[in-house]
Design a protein around this motif. Sequence first.
Motif, PDB file in Angstrom:
ATOM      1  N   VAL A   1     -48.648  18.482 -57.611  1.00  0.00           N
ATOM      2  CA  VAL A   1     -48.212  17.119 -57.328  1.00  0.00           C
ATOM      3  C   VAL A   1     -46.819  16.919 -57.907  1.00  0.00           C
ATOM      4  CG1 VAL A   1     -49.367  16.256 -59.410  1.00  0.00           C
ATOM      5  CG2 VAL A   1     -48.736  14.658 -57.608  1.00  0.00           C
ATOM      6  N   ALA A   2     -45.961  16.203 -57.166  1.00  0.00           N
ATOM      7  CA  ALA A   2     -44.623  15.851 -57.633  1.00  0.00           C
ATOM      8  C   ALA A   2     -44.360  14.393 -57.278  1.00  0.00           C
ATOM      9  CB  ALA A   2     -43.568  16.752 -56.994  1.00  0.00           C
ATOM     10  N   ASN A   3     -43.740  13.685 -58.214  1.00  0.00           N
ATOM     11  CA  ASN A   3     -43.573  12.247 -58.065  1.00  0.00           C
ATOM     12  C   ASN A   3     -42.181  11.853 -58.567  1.00  0.00           C
ATOM     13  OD1 ASN A   3     -45.009   9.762 -57.354  1.00  0.00           O
ATOM     14  ND2 ASN A   3     -44.743   9.214 -59.492  1.00  0.00           N
ATOM     15  N   VAL A   4     -41.467  11.007 -57.819  1.00  0.00           N
ATOM     16  CA  VAL A   4     -40.166  10.487 -58.232  1.00  0.00           C
ATOM     17  C   VAL A   4     -40.186   8.976 -58.056  1.00  0.00           C
ATOM     18  CG1 VAL A   4     -37.682  10.450 -57.809  1.00  0.00           C
ATOM     19  CG2 VAL A   4     -38.943  12.591 -57.595  1.00  0.00           C
ATOM     20  N   THR A   5     -39.743   8.246 -59.092  1.00  0.00           N
ATOM     21  CA  THR A   5     -39.682   6.792 -59.041  1.00  0.00           C
ATOM     22  C   THR A   5     -38.280   6.336 -59.417  1.00  0.00           C
ATOM     23  OG1 THR A   5     -42.012   6.627 -59.696  1.00  0.00           O
ATOM     24  CG2 THR A   5     -40.670   4.643 -59.913  1.00  0.00           C
ATOM     25  N   ASN A   6     -37.732   5.436 -58.615  1.00  0.00           N
ATOM     26  CA  ASN A   6     -36.411   4.874 -58.893  1.00  0.00           C
ATOM     27  C   ASN A   6     -36.523   3.360 -59.009  1.00  0.00           C
ATOM     28  OD1 ASN A   6     -33.652   3.681 -57.408  1.00  0.00           O
ATOM     29  ND2 ASN A   6     -33.291   5.258 -58.953  1.00  0.00           N
ATOM     30  N   ASP A   7     -36.066   2.826 -60.145  1.00  0.00           N
ATOM     31  CA  ASP A   7     -36.087   1.386 -60.398  1.00  0.00           C
ATOM     32  C   ASP A   7     -34.648   0.906 -60.560  1.00  0.00           C
ATOM     33  OD1 ASP A   7     -39.011   1.277 -60.610  1.00  0.00           O
ATOM     34  OD2 ASP A   7     -38.724   2.384 -62.464  1.00  0.00           O
ATOM     35  N   PRO A   8     -33.947   0.602 -59.478  1.00  0.00           N
ATOM     36  CA  PRO A   8     -32.528   0.236 -59.577  1.00  0.00           C
ATOM     37  C   PRO A   8     -32.274  -1.062 -60.325  1.00  0.00           C
ATOM     38  CG  PRO A   8     -33.360  -0.125 -57.347  1.00  0.00           C
ATOM     39  CD  PRO A   8     -34.420   0.619 -58.090  1.00  0.00           C
ATOM     40  N   ASP A   9     -33.282  -1.935 -60.368  1.00  0.00           N
ATOM     41  CA  ASP A   9     -33.181  -3.164 -61.148  1.00  0.00           C
ATOM     42  C   ASP A   9     -34.595  -3.549 -61.582  1.00  0.00           C
ATOM     43  OD1 ASP A   9     -34.392  -5.156 -59.187  1.00  0.00           O
ATOM     44  OD2 ASP A   9     -32.723  -4.417 -57.983  1.00  0.00           O
TER      45      ASP A   9
ATOM     46  N   ARG B   1     -40.757   4.699 -54.778  1.00  0.00           N
ATOM     47  CA  ARG B   1     -41.514   5.874 -55.234  1.00  0.00           C
ATOM     48  C   ARG B   1     -41.750   6.823 -54.064  1.00  0.00           C
ATOM     49  NH1 ARG B   1     -46.300   4.535 -58.841  1.00  0.00           N
ATOM     50  NH2 ARG B   1     -44.592   4.598 -60.348  1.00  0.00           N
ATOM     51  N   ALA B   2     -41.675   8.117 -54.355  1.00  0.00           N
ATOM     52  CA  ALA B   2     -42.012   9.159 -53.385  1.00  0.00           C
ATOM     53  C   ALA B   2     -42.903  10.183 -54.069  1.00  0.00           C
ATOM     54  CB  ALA B   2     -40.752   9.821 -52.839  1.00  0.00           C
ATOM     55  N   THR B   3     -43.953  10.602 -53.392  1.00  0.00           N
ATOM     56  CA  THR B   3     -44.910  11.564 -53.942  1.00  0.00           C
ATOM     57  C   THR B   3     -45.250  12.602 -52.883  1.00  0.00           C
ATOM     58  OG1 THR B   3     -45.937   9.792 -55.249  1.00  0.00           O
ATOM     59  CG2 THR B   3     -47.164  11.843 -55.059  1.00  0.00           C
ATOM     60  N   VAL B   4     -45.394  13.851 -53.315  1.00  0.00           N
ATOM     61  CA  VAL B   4     -45.934  14.905 -52.455  1.00  0.00           C
ATOM     62  C   VAL B   4     -47.025  15.628 -53.228  1.00  0.00           C
ATOM     63  CG1 VAL B   4     -43.851  15.232 -51.080  1.00  0.00           C
ATOM     64  CG2 VAL B   4     -44.149  16.547 -53.175  1.00  0.00           C
ATOM     65  N   THR B   5     -48.065  16.040 -52.519  1.00  0.00           N
ATOM     66  CA  THR B   5     -49.148  16.820 -53.128  1.00  0.00           C
ATOM     67  C   THR B   5     -49.501  17.991 -52.216  1.00  0.00           C
ATOM     68  OG1 THR B   5     -50.928  15.527 -52.082  1.00  0.00           O
ATOM     69  CG2 THR B   5     -50.119  14.764 -54.219  1.00  0.00           C
TER      70      THR B   5
ATOM     71  N   ASN C   1     -32.372   9.487 -65.555  1.00  0.00           N
ATOM     72  CA  ASN C   1     -31.435   8.508 -66.089  1.00  0.00           C
ATOM     73  C   ASN C   1     -32.216   7.221 -66.348  1.00  0.00           C
ATOM     74  OD1 ASN C   1     -31.593   7.148 -63.505  1.00  0.00           O
ATOM     75  ND2 ASN C   1     -30.111   8.657 -62.740  1.00  0.00           N
ATOM     76  N   ASP C   2     -31.505   6.128 -66.656  1.00  0.00           N
ATOM     77  CA  ASP C   2     -32.198   4.892 -67.015  1.00  0.00           C
ATOM     78  C   ASP C   2     -33.044   4.338 -65.882  1.00  0.00           C
ATOM     79  OD1 ASP C   2     -31.090   5.040 -69.479  1.00  0.00           O
ATOM     80  OD2 ASP C   2     -29.660   3.394 -69.220  1.00  0.00           O
ATOM     81  N   SER C   3     -32.736   4.666 -64.642  1.00  0.00           N
ATOM     82  CA  SER C   3     -33.449   4.070 -63.516  1.00  0.00           C
ATOM     83  C   SER C   3     -34.366   5.033 -62.767  1.00  0.00           C
ATOM     84  CB  SER C   3     -32.450   3.469 -62.516  1.00  0.00           C
ATOM     85  OG  SER C   3     -31.585   4.470 -61.995  1.00  0.00           O
ATOM     86  N   THR C   4     -34.310   6.325 -63.068  1.00  0.00           N
ATOM     87  CA  THR C   4     -35.062   7.314 -62.285  1.00  0.00           C
ATOM     88  C   THR C   4     -35.937   8.171 -63.183  1.00  0.00           C
ATOM     89  OG1 THR C   4     -33.233   7.423 -60.701  1.00  0.00           O
ATOM     90  CG2 THR C   4     -34.887   9.161 -60.588  1.00  0.00           C
ATOM     91  N   SER C   5     -37.215   8.247 -62.836  1.00  0.00           N
ATOM     92  CA  SER C   5     -38.169   9.098 -63.555  1.00  0.00           C
ATOM     93  C   SER C   5     -38.830  10.055 -62.570  1.00  0.00           C
ATOM     94  CB  SER C   5     -39.232   8.254 -64.257  1.00  0.00           C
ATOM     95  OG  SER C   5     -40.013   7.545 -63.320  1.00  0.00           O
ATOM     96  N   PHE C   6     -39.432  11.109 -63.117  1.00  0.00           N
ATOM     97  CA  PHE C   6     -40.082  12.104 -62.259  1.00  0.00           C
ATOM     98  C   PHE C   6     -41.271  12.710 -62.982  1.00  0.00           C
ATOM     99  CE2 PHE C   6     -37.897  14.902 -65.057  1.00  0.00           C
ATOM    100  CZ  PHE C   6     -38.615  16.095 -65.034  1.00  0.00           C
ATOM    101  N   SER C   7     -42.116  13.387 -62.229  1.00  0.00           N
ATOM    102  CA  SER C   7     -43.219  14.157 -62.797  1.00  0.00           C
ATOM    103  C   SER C   7     -43.594  15.269 -61.830  1.00  0.00           C
ATOM    104  CB  SER C   7     -44.442  13.264 -63.064  1.00  0.00           C
ATOM    105  OG  SER C   7     -44.880  12.651 -61.865  1.00  0.00           O
ATOM    106  N   VAL C   8     -43.969  16.416 -62.389  1.00  0.00           N
ATOM    107  CA  VAL C   8     -44.409  17.571 -61.608  1.00  0.00           C
ATOM    108  C   VAL C   8     -45.592  18.192 -62.335  1.00  0.00           C
ATOM    109  CG1 VAL C   8     -43.781  19.806 -60.633  1.00  0.00           C
ATOM    110  CG2 VAL C   8     -42.060  18.013 -60.797  1.00  0.00           C
ATOM    111  N   LEU C   9     -46.631  18.543 -61.603  1.00  0.00           N
ATOM    112  CA  LEU C   9     -47.811  19.157 -62.221  1.00  0.00           C
ATOM    113  C   LEU C   9     -48.363  20.234 -61.301  1.00  0.00           C
ATOM    114  CD1 LEU C   9     -50.744  17.461 -64.063  1.00  0.00           C
ATOM    115  CD2 LEU C   9     -51.260  18.899 -62.095  1.00  0.00           C
ATOM    116  N   ASP C  10     -48.794  21.334 -61.918  1.00  0.00           N
ATOM    117  CA  ASP C  10     -49.456  22.400 -61.167  1.00  0.00           C
ATOM    118  C   ASP C  10     -50.631  22.905 -61.992  1.00  0.00           C
ATOM    119  OD1 ASP C  10     -49.229  24.053 -58.684  1.00  0.00           O
ATOM    120  OD2 ASP C  10     -49.271  25.681 -60.148  1.00  0.00           O
TER     121      ASP C  10
END
Length: 662
Positions: free
Chosen positions: A349-357, A363-367, A329-338
């Motif tokens: 690797v997986a990454n989630v970023t939330n920008d509420p304003d 940001r949260a990341t797992v590898t 959505n407008d405030s949340t992005s993600f990425s996944v790579l293998d």
Amino acid sequence: MAKLSLIGAFFAILVASAFAKDAPKVPGFRVPHPPTIDGIIDEAGEWSGVPAFEGLVDMSLGKPAAESGKFWIAYDADFIYFAARLADSQPSQIRAHEFRTNVDFSTDDSVQLGLDITGSLAGFNTFTLNPNGATRTALAGGRAAKREWAGEFVAKGRITDKGWEVEARIPWQIMQLSKSGKRDIRLYVSRTIARLGQSFTNSFVGNGQTDNVTKWLDISVPKLALDRRLKMLAYGYAGYDPNQAGTFAAGADFKSALADQVQLVGTIHPDFRNIEKGILSLDFSRFERLANETRPFFQEGGQYFNSALFASQRIKTFDFGVSSYGRVNDSTSFSVLDAIELGKQNSFVANVTNDPDPNTSWRATVTNQETSGLSNSAYLIRLSKQQGIASVFLREMGSKDTTNGFGRNDTAQLYVQKDGWQSFVGYSEVNPQFTPRLGFAPEVDYKGIDYQLGYMRQLPKGRLLDYNVNFSGTSYDHYNGAPYRREQTSTASATLRDGLGLDLAADFASFEGSQDELYSAQATFPRYNALNQLSLGVSAGHQAGTAYRSILIGGARRLWNRLQITLSHQKVNYATLREQTVVGLNYDLGHDRSLSGRLFRQPSGLTNVYAAFSQKGNLGTEYFLIVGDPNAPTFHASVILKVVIPFTIGADPVKKVKKDVG
């Protein structure tokens, strides 16, 4: 307890900070007839009625720029239209070397339009133009490497006796759009004057005024047909290689849209033999360094993968790779790579970023990396928050490794910026077991503080063009409390209006009981013209108890506006004498064709040279004829022809919609 008190103090300062003022506004305007993109702005004709906005300020202090600018922006159902008229009191000094598509404008005068379709300030699509109408597109989330994937961005420009002007047409389809309908879009315009090395913007966002980015009001974002076609870049190469019985290989890159703002990218048997890797200098360092990433697969969606836990250079080779990235959505992005190297390694690797304003980001990341007999996983949780002139950064990272067990890395940092002043203080704790094998953590087993205070200033007149002074320091103990390292660094730089740049640095350090000191000086002329430049840098001192001497000579020369020559020679005397010479050549044969080559030499016996012809950067098939290997440590007597063929599987949804409507 000390760490918690420090974090509490950070938040107390943030709460006391001032809020940004209301952003400037530009009314939306839907053109009844598209303007002709020819580089000639007709205010009374084709741009009549289009809202214009004027004025530029310097990016450091917000003071009005000496050279003015006027801008127009409008749209219709298919395109956004943009025009800029830039005044220049020295039109003969305007630089416009480039004339191609998706090129580097670091040495050219340029103007950039940034568009954040979501209005959240979380990610801008940027469109940069020079006086020739050459263009560069950087889409939110990452730069597309091929025009078949990026779409068409058309521009025309010209130099006049009062400056220069440019017109552009940007398709809505090129950007990942949020939901259709009326909304406010955020935009900015920035202008770079190459001879000054200075950039200016239409609205000042310094001193913590992040929300001061211009609002483009009441724009009817169109509903675009989702293009789910599979876009392929198939490659094959063949040739002669004395180390292989037969030289032939094939593979493909592919891309498709999974949703309005979600992309899928993959590669099968990737080949990067036509991609030059970065070369590191011989400078002394106690810690690992990484060269820049140049491989297209990792550049696609690169912004969404921006995390301390992921350095794509860690994945040396792989057979298959797939990634997906975009916005939920407008405030949340993600990425996944293998990425998979058959029978040897799997990297995830997986990454989630939330920008509420506009001033807050989570940001949260797992590898995870699995190899024979070794398993490694890591996580990251991060918060950054800006309020007024201050911003805080909090991060926790952890790792679990077959060899090193469980590791932790905790960081709290505070930044304050105002009127050219920049200050920073941070506290970190990293235990010896912290091992993120897909990330970049060159230093572990320490706890302590970092700090920095600096000031920079650009001057509108006088002999001095700009200057910068900075003091920084580190005070670390080992995780168990034993003494580790202390370091203080002072730097000063200045640029004269005639282009001469001077840089000075002094570094004093204590590392595991070893006393270090290093003094450095560099002169560059002209500082802000990397195409035609000379530089000389010297360093002297002691490192780890041994005398250290370094001299670095660099140069660049542009001939006939076609041939670019670069030279770097470094000699380091530290226990033993080491030398490194790098010579690069590039000759533009046309809009998308060039001859290039590089010589890399170290007297220790490492010498490599290669030459290549390429036809790339335009629509259609790409060709590469490569003699030698750009990335081998020594000369490799091979001749390879590589061909990249773009094609698309599936029906064009845009044409289908038009046919259905008709």
